[in-house]
Scaffold this motif. Structure first.
Motif, PDB file in Angstrom:
ATOM      1  N   GLU A  75       0.907  -1.066   0.066  1.00  0.00           N
ATOM      2  CA  GLU A  75       0.113  -0.506  -0.148  1.00  0.00           C
ATOM      3  C   GLU A  75       0.285   0.873   0.531  1.00  0.00           C
ATOM      4  O   GLU A  75       0.906   2.138  -0.212  1.00  0.00           O
ATOM      5  CB  GLU A  75      -1.097   0.227   1.501  1.00  0.00           C
ATOM      6  CG  GLU A  75      -1.978  -1.025   1.881  1.00  0.00           C
ATOM      7  CD  GLU A  75      -2.119  -1.083   2.827  1.00  0.00           C
ATOM      8  OE1 GLU A  75      -2.397  -0.800   3.451  1.00  0.00           O
ATOM      9  OE2 GLU A  75      -3.482  -1.787   2.811  1.00  0.00           O
ATOM     10  N   ARG A  76       2.213   1.376   0.539  1.00  0.00           N
ATOM     11  CA  ARG A  76       2.865   1.471   0.832  1.00  0.00           C
ATOM     12  C   ARG A  76       4.027   2.459  -0.728  1.00  0.00           C
ATOM     13  O   ARG A  76       4.191   4.012  -0.184  1.00  0.00           O
ATOM     14  CB  ARG A  76       3.757   2.633   2.322  1.00  0.00           C
ATOM     15  CG  ARG A  76       3.205   2.469   3.322  1.00  0.00           C
ATOM     16  CD  ARG A  76       4.221   2.351   4.842  1.00  0.00           C
ATOM     17  NE  ARG A  76       4.881   3.144   4.446  1.00  0.00           N
ATOM     18  CZ  ARG A  76       6.246   3.341   4.852  1.00  0.00           C
ATOM     19  NH1 ARG A  76       6.587   2.081   6.063  1.00  0.00           N
ATOM     20  NH2 ARG A  76       7.089   3.360   4.878  1.00  0.00           N
ATOM     21  N   GLY A  77       3.960   1.468  -1.259  1.00  0.00           N
ATOM     22  CA  GLY A  77       4.727   1.255  -2.502  1.00  0.00           C
ATOM     23  C   GLY A  77       6.001   1.180  -1.678  1.00  0.00           C
ATOM     24  O   GLY A  77       7.411   2.009  -2.702  1.00  0.00           O
ATOM     25  N   SER A  78       6.653   0.369  -0.979  1.00  0.00           N
ATOM     26  CA  SER A  78       7.553   0.117  -0.104  1.00  0.00           C
ATOM     27  C   SER A  78       8.190  -0.929  -0.673  1.00  0.00           C
ATOM     28  O   SER A  78       7.703  -1.871   0.038  1.00  0.00           O
ATOM     29  CB  SER A  78       7.652   0.657   1.373  1.00  0.00           C
ATOM     30  OG  SER A  78       7.126   1.913   2.342  1.00  0.00           O
ATOM     31  N   TRP A  79       9.116  -1.215  -1.673  1.00  0.00           N
ATOM     32  CA  TRP A  79       8.880  -2.718  -2.676  1.00  0.00           C
ATOM     33  C   TRP A  79       9.915  -3.182  -2.360  1.00  0.00           C
ATOM     34  O   TRP A  79       9.765  -4.726  -2.258  1.00  0.00           O
ATOM     35  CB  TRP A  79       9.103  -2.574  -4.242  1.00  0.00           C
ATOM     36  CG  TRP A  79       8.525  -1.443  -4.732  1.00  0.00           C
ATOM     37  CD1 TRP A  79       8.555  -0.236  -5.347  1.00  0.00           C
ATOM     38  CD2 TRP A  79       6.489  -1.179  -5.147  1.00  0.00           C
ATOM     39  NE1 TRP A  79       7.169   0.598  -5.893  1.00  0.00           N
ATOM     40  CE2 TRP A  79       6.219  -0.209  -5.718  1.00  0.00           C
ATOM     41  CE3 TRP A  79       5.697  -2.244  -3.983  1.00  0.00           C
ATOM     42  CZ2 TRP A  79       4.673   0.181  -5.648  1.00  0.00           C
ATOM     43  CZ3 TRP A  79       4.178  -1.879  -4.162  1.00  0.00           C
ATOM     44  CH2 TRP A  79       4.111  -0.799  -5.256  1.00  0.00           C
ATOM     45  N   ALA A  98       2.855  -5.143  -8.531  1.00  0.00           N
ATOM     46  CA  ALA A  98       2.142  -3.614  -7.799  1.00  0.00           C
ATOM     47  C   ALA A  98       3.204  -3.037  -8.603  1.00  0.00           C
ATOM     48  O   ALA A  98       2.933  -1.989  -8.851  1.00  0.00           O
ATOM     49  CB  ALA A  98       2.344  -3.978  -6.457  1.00  0.00           C
ATOM     50  N   SER A  99       4.672  -3.362  -8.556  1.00  0.00           N
ATOM     51  CA  SER A  99       5.988  -2.335  -7.975  1.00  0.00           C
ATOM     52  C   SER A  99       6.453  -2.779 -10.011  1.00  0.00           C
ATOM     53  O   SER A  99       7.046  -1.636 -10.109  1.00  0.00           O
ATOM     54  CB  SER A  99       6.569  -3.485  -7.383  1.00  0.00           C
ATOM     55  OG  SER A  99       7.137  -4.359  -7.977  1.00  0.00           O
ATOM     56  N   GLU A 144       6.532   0.632 -11.817  1.00  0.00           N
ATOM     57  CA  GLU A 144       7.453   1.580 -11.470  1.00  0.00           C
ATOM     58  C   GLU A 144       8.643   1.044 -10.962  1.00  0.00           C
ATOM     59  O   GLU A 144      10.219   2.049 -11.675  1.00  0.00           O
ATOM     60  CB  GLU A 144       7.156   2.173  -9.983  1.00  0.00           C
ATOM     61  CG  GLU A 144       8.148   3.278  -8.839  1.00  0.00           C
ATOM     62  CD  GLU A 144       7.365   3.712  -7.361  1.00  0.00           C
ATOM     63  OE1 GLU A 144       8.522   3.121  -6.646  1.00  0.00           O
ATOM     64  OE2 GLU A 144       6.174   3.478  -7.194  1.00  0.00           O
TER      65      GLU A 144
END
Length: 776
Positions: free
Chosen positions: A260-264, A286-287, A290
């Motif tokens: 959810e935070r984009g902390s891959w 999700a990642s 990016e």
């Protein structure tokens, strides 16, 4: 990107070029020096009192690419750097330390002294010599000793010191608090409010109070909560000893939090630390967009190599396809992407993304039929308007390349979209201009100029350069040479700033086309030679063939046909439009040289291959000239009119101008048709040429000496022999000799016929231009 973010926090404009360059960098680890220099360029001058700090450098120490990046970045900039690392960087050589470029502070310099340890422990009596010895002044362990009352009883064995203190603190807290600390260790929140949301207000307050009291957490001003990395590692080890169900429950919750935070990277740490490869597809899904945008191909490659049980998942296959594409393995990319799209587990969204990758790979490998089919499948599979538009854009590219009838309708469908972003509008404008040239339609210069106004809103340098290349070529081909040169200057500046070296040959081709249009033929040839040399060096055959097409027409424009034949028109592996343009240009040169049979043969082949503007002008022009040489004036006139109509209808006059400059009899033939006079006058005005008539010469102006070219240039301005003598500071008798030699070498029998050949002289050699009254 971490370096970029760090420096841009103090200087917002710094690093913009790097952030634009990364998404279009196929293999960032290969272009390390280029990327480092791009970032360093923005850091000149670096403020003397500003420092860049990199912590935990040991994470990349010994890895060639990132170490090389930092070294090149430092050598290319004047940055003051503070590096914290447990391993010495490869570039921190003894010589640099000796010369004072680097100051090194080792463990001894950083260790706490007796007095410092006493201050930390709040009592000199607690500083046992053995404690200081086994800790070697290590602040982290001494801090734990300061918290633990057991340190006053003497230290344990040195090898177990850290674990001893941590265990002692850990077992003094209850189970609910431990669970809260596990969650905090897994999610590493930085704000009290975040912990409250994670654990609930009451439980969160309790965990923070107990964790702070026992030294696991540190609460700072501004609602900040910190957990030391060593303690985080310790808590994760403790969690690994708990039941599988509890561990997976907490890890799954932390994993969702990071997604959810984009902390891959944090999410992948959980997968690797707790050996949960089944979670990898969710992370990739999700990642992936990016990370590809950031150029983190090595990260993705490392992830999928650790996938184990997840290797058959379609998103893993899609990732492999993206990486293969960036490595130039187009067939492998196509196969992997198609397999991912055909997987039973692939969602419509994943299938569409995979088919788009397959379409790009097939296009890059010049497999346009397959590319078109992939994009059409992607359009059907797409469940979002955005992906559908990307697929439609790709379908348009393939359709234009194949010159299928539906391309025009595709472009209209895309144009009707009301929610296009500025970058999409620029890309679409370039593709429509390409379509118009490929289908011999009227080019819309106003639409191109409108799109040019949006370039400052486009953050993709490749998209900017691609548009400028297409629009610049069209402008030059339409006789708007100064405007084309201005656009090309922008393109070269952008390409050099973004280190897009492969763009430069195309920009030089546009510059050459513009200068040839202005009759600076020598300069045009120099630009083409440079462009071909650069393109050959990088293996860009498309750019090489474009150079040869333009060089052929530059020679033709000077009435010099033999040099064109020195390069055989090999067309294997070329797109139909480019192959036909090369053959059509050679056909025109053959016709000008009097080889009618070969001219007809090449023209026929070219005409069957493509309907591009250059082909549709050069082919009838070549047939017209060949028929004139055979005495078939009626047939020649029909062909010449066809070439003229296409030039006027499309606005792309360059090929027609090259044809009549090299073979002036083409205009002589057209002057028989009064209805063509207005169109002829328009083209002559756009090209800056004098009115031409009654010219049948075939000899080349390249046979003239430099002085004879000067005389011919002044003849073109209508000067008398006396005016020429005065202008060139030579005798009247010498002028007459030069004029006679010009007549002989050009095969003309009048001053008018000779003067009309002046348009074949490059301005590089021309005398100063005269005014209407003969003055200069």
């Amino acid at each position: 990107m971490g370096l970029h973010r760090a420096v841009s926090s103090a200087h917002p404009e710094i690093g913009r070029i790097l952030s634009e360059r990364l998404p279009i960098t196929p293999n960032p680890h290969v272009e390390i020096d280029v990327l480092a220099e791009v970032l360093a360029d923005d850091l000149t001058p670096w403020p003397e009192k500003s420092w860049l700090v990199i912590d935990d450098y040991q994470e990349i120490a010994g890895v060639a690419a990132p170490e090389r990046f930092v070294e090149t970045f430092l050598l290319s900039s004047s940055v003051n750097l503070l590096l914290l690392t447990r391993e010495r960087p490869a570039w921190a050589s003894a010589r640099r330390i000796l010369y004072g470029e680097i100051a090194e502070y080792g463990r001894d310099a950083l260790a706490m002294t007796y007095d410092e340890a006493a201050a930390l422990l709040a009592s000199p009596s607690r500083v046992h010599p053995e404690l200081l010895e086994v800790t070697e002044g290590w602040p982290a362990v001494l801090a734990l000793a300061a918290i633990s009352p057991s340190s006053s009883k003497g230290p344990p064995m040195a090898s177990a010191l850290y674990r001893f203190f941590a265990d002692e603190l850990y077992y003094r807290i209850n189970e609910p608090t431990r669970r809260g600390l596990w969650e905090i260790a897994l999610m590493t929140p930085t704000r009290r409010a975040t912990i409250m949301r994670m654990l609930g207000s009451s439980r969160g307050t309790s965990v923070i109070e107990v964790g702070t009291q026992h030294g696991f957490l540190t609460e700072r001003e501004g609602d900040l909560i910190e957990i030391h990395p060593l303690l985080r590692h310790f808590l994760e080890e403790k969690l690994l000893q708990e039941s599988v169900q509890l561990r997976e429950t907490l890890v799954e919750r932390a994993f969702r939090h990071f997604l959810e935070r984009g902390s891959w990277d944090e999410a992948f740490h959980l997968i690797a630390r707790f050996e949960l490869p089944p979670l990898l597809p969710r992370l990739l899904a999700a990642s992936l967009p990016e990370l590809l945008t950031l150029g983190r191909t090595e990260t993705l490659r490392r992830w999928i190599s650790r996938g184990d049980a997840a290797v058959t998942d379609p998103i893993v296959g899609l990732t492999g396809a993206e990486l293969a594409f960036r490595e130039g393995h187009y067939y492998a990319s196509e196969v992997l992407a198609e397999a991912a799209a055909g997987s039973a587990n692939a969602s419509g969204h994943t299938a569409a993304r995979a088919l788009i990758v397959a379409g790009r790979a097939a296009h890059a490998a010049s497999r346009e039929q397959e590319s078109l089919a992939f994009y059409r499948r992607a359009k059907k599979a797409s469940s979002s308007e955005e992906l559908g538009r990307v697929a439609l854009m790709g379908e348009l590219v393939a359709a234009i390349e194949l010159e299928v009838p539906g391309a025009v309708e595709l472009s209209k469908t895309l144009e009707s979209s009301s929610d296009l972003l500025p970058q999409e509008r620029v890309v679409l404008a370039g593709r429509i201009l390409n379509l118009q040239t490929r289908y011999a339609l009227r080019v819309d210069l106003d639409a191109g100029r409108a799109a040019r106004q949006l370039l400052h809103l486009v953050d993709d340098p490749l998209a900017r350069c691609s548009f400028r290349n297409v629009f610049g070529y069209v402008l030059a081909a339409c006789g708007k040479c100064e405007e084309a040169l201005s656009l090309t200057d922008e393109q070269l500046s952008d390409a050099e700033r973004s280190r897009l070296n492969f763009v430069i040959p195309y920009a030089l081709c546009v510059r050459a086309l513009s200068r040839a249009g202005q009759r600076y033929f020598d300069e045009a040839q120099e630009q083409l030679a440079k462009a071909e040399q650069l393109a050959t060096k990088t293996g860009d055959r498309t750019a090489v063939i474009i150079c040869r097409c333009l060089r052929a027409r530059t020679f033709i424009a000077q009435g010099s046909f033999q040099p064109v034949f020195s390069e055989s028109p090999h067309t294997h592996g070329l797109t139909n439009s480019l192959a036909s343009e090369l053959l059509a240009s050679h056909a025109l040169a053959r016709a000008g040289a009097g080889d009618a049979g070969k001219a007809f043969e090449l023209a026929l082949t070219a005409d069957k291959m493509s309907g591009a503007s250059e082909t549709k002008i050069c082919v009838p022009a070549a047939r017209a000239v060949a028929n004139l040489r055979l005495g078939r004036s009626d047939v020649a006139l029909l062909e010449a009119l066809e070439a003229l109509r296409t030039a006027i209808g499309t606005g792309m006059i360059e090929s027609f101008v090259a044809a009549y400059r090299g073979c002036p009899e083409l205009l002589t033939c057209l002057l028989q048709e009064k209805n063509a006079h207005e169109d002829i006058a328009l083209i002559l005005t756009l090209s800056g040429d004098q009115v031409m008539q009654n010219v049948t010469a075939t000899h080349s102006v390249l046979a003239l000496s430099p002085r004879e070219k000067e005389v011919l240039s002044l003849l073109g301005f209508g000067m008398t022999n006396a005016q020429i003598a005065q202008q060139l500071f030579i005798s009247l008798a010498t002028v007459k000799v030069h004029v006679r030699h010009i007549f002989e070498k050009l095969g003309v029998d009048s001053r008018t016929a000779a003067a009309l050949r002046a348009v074949q002289i490059g301005r590089d050699h021309a005398a100063p231009e005269a005014t209407n009254d003969g003055s200069v």
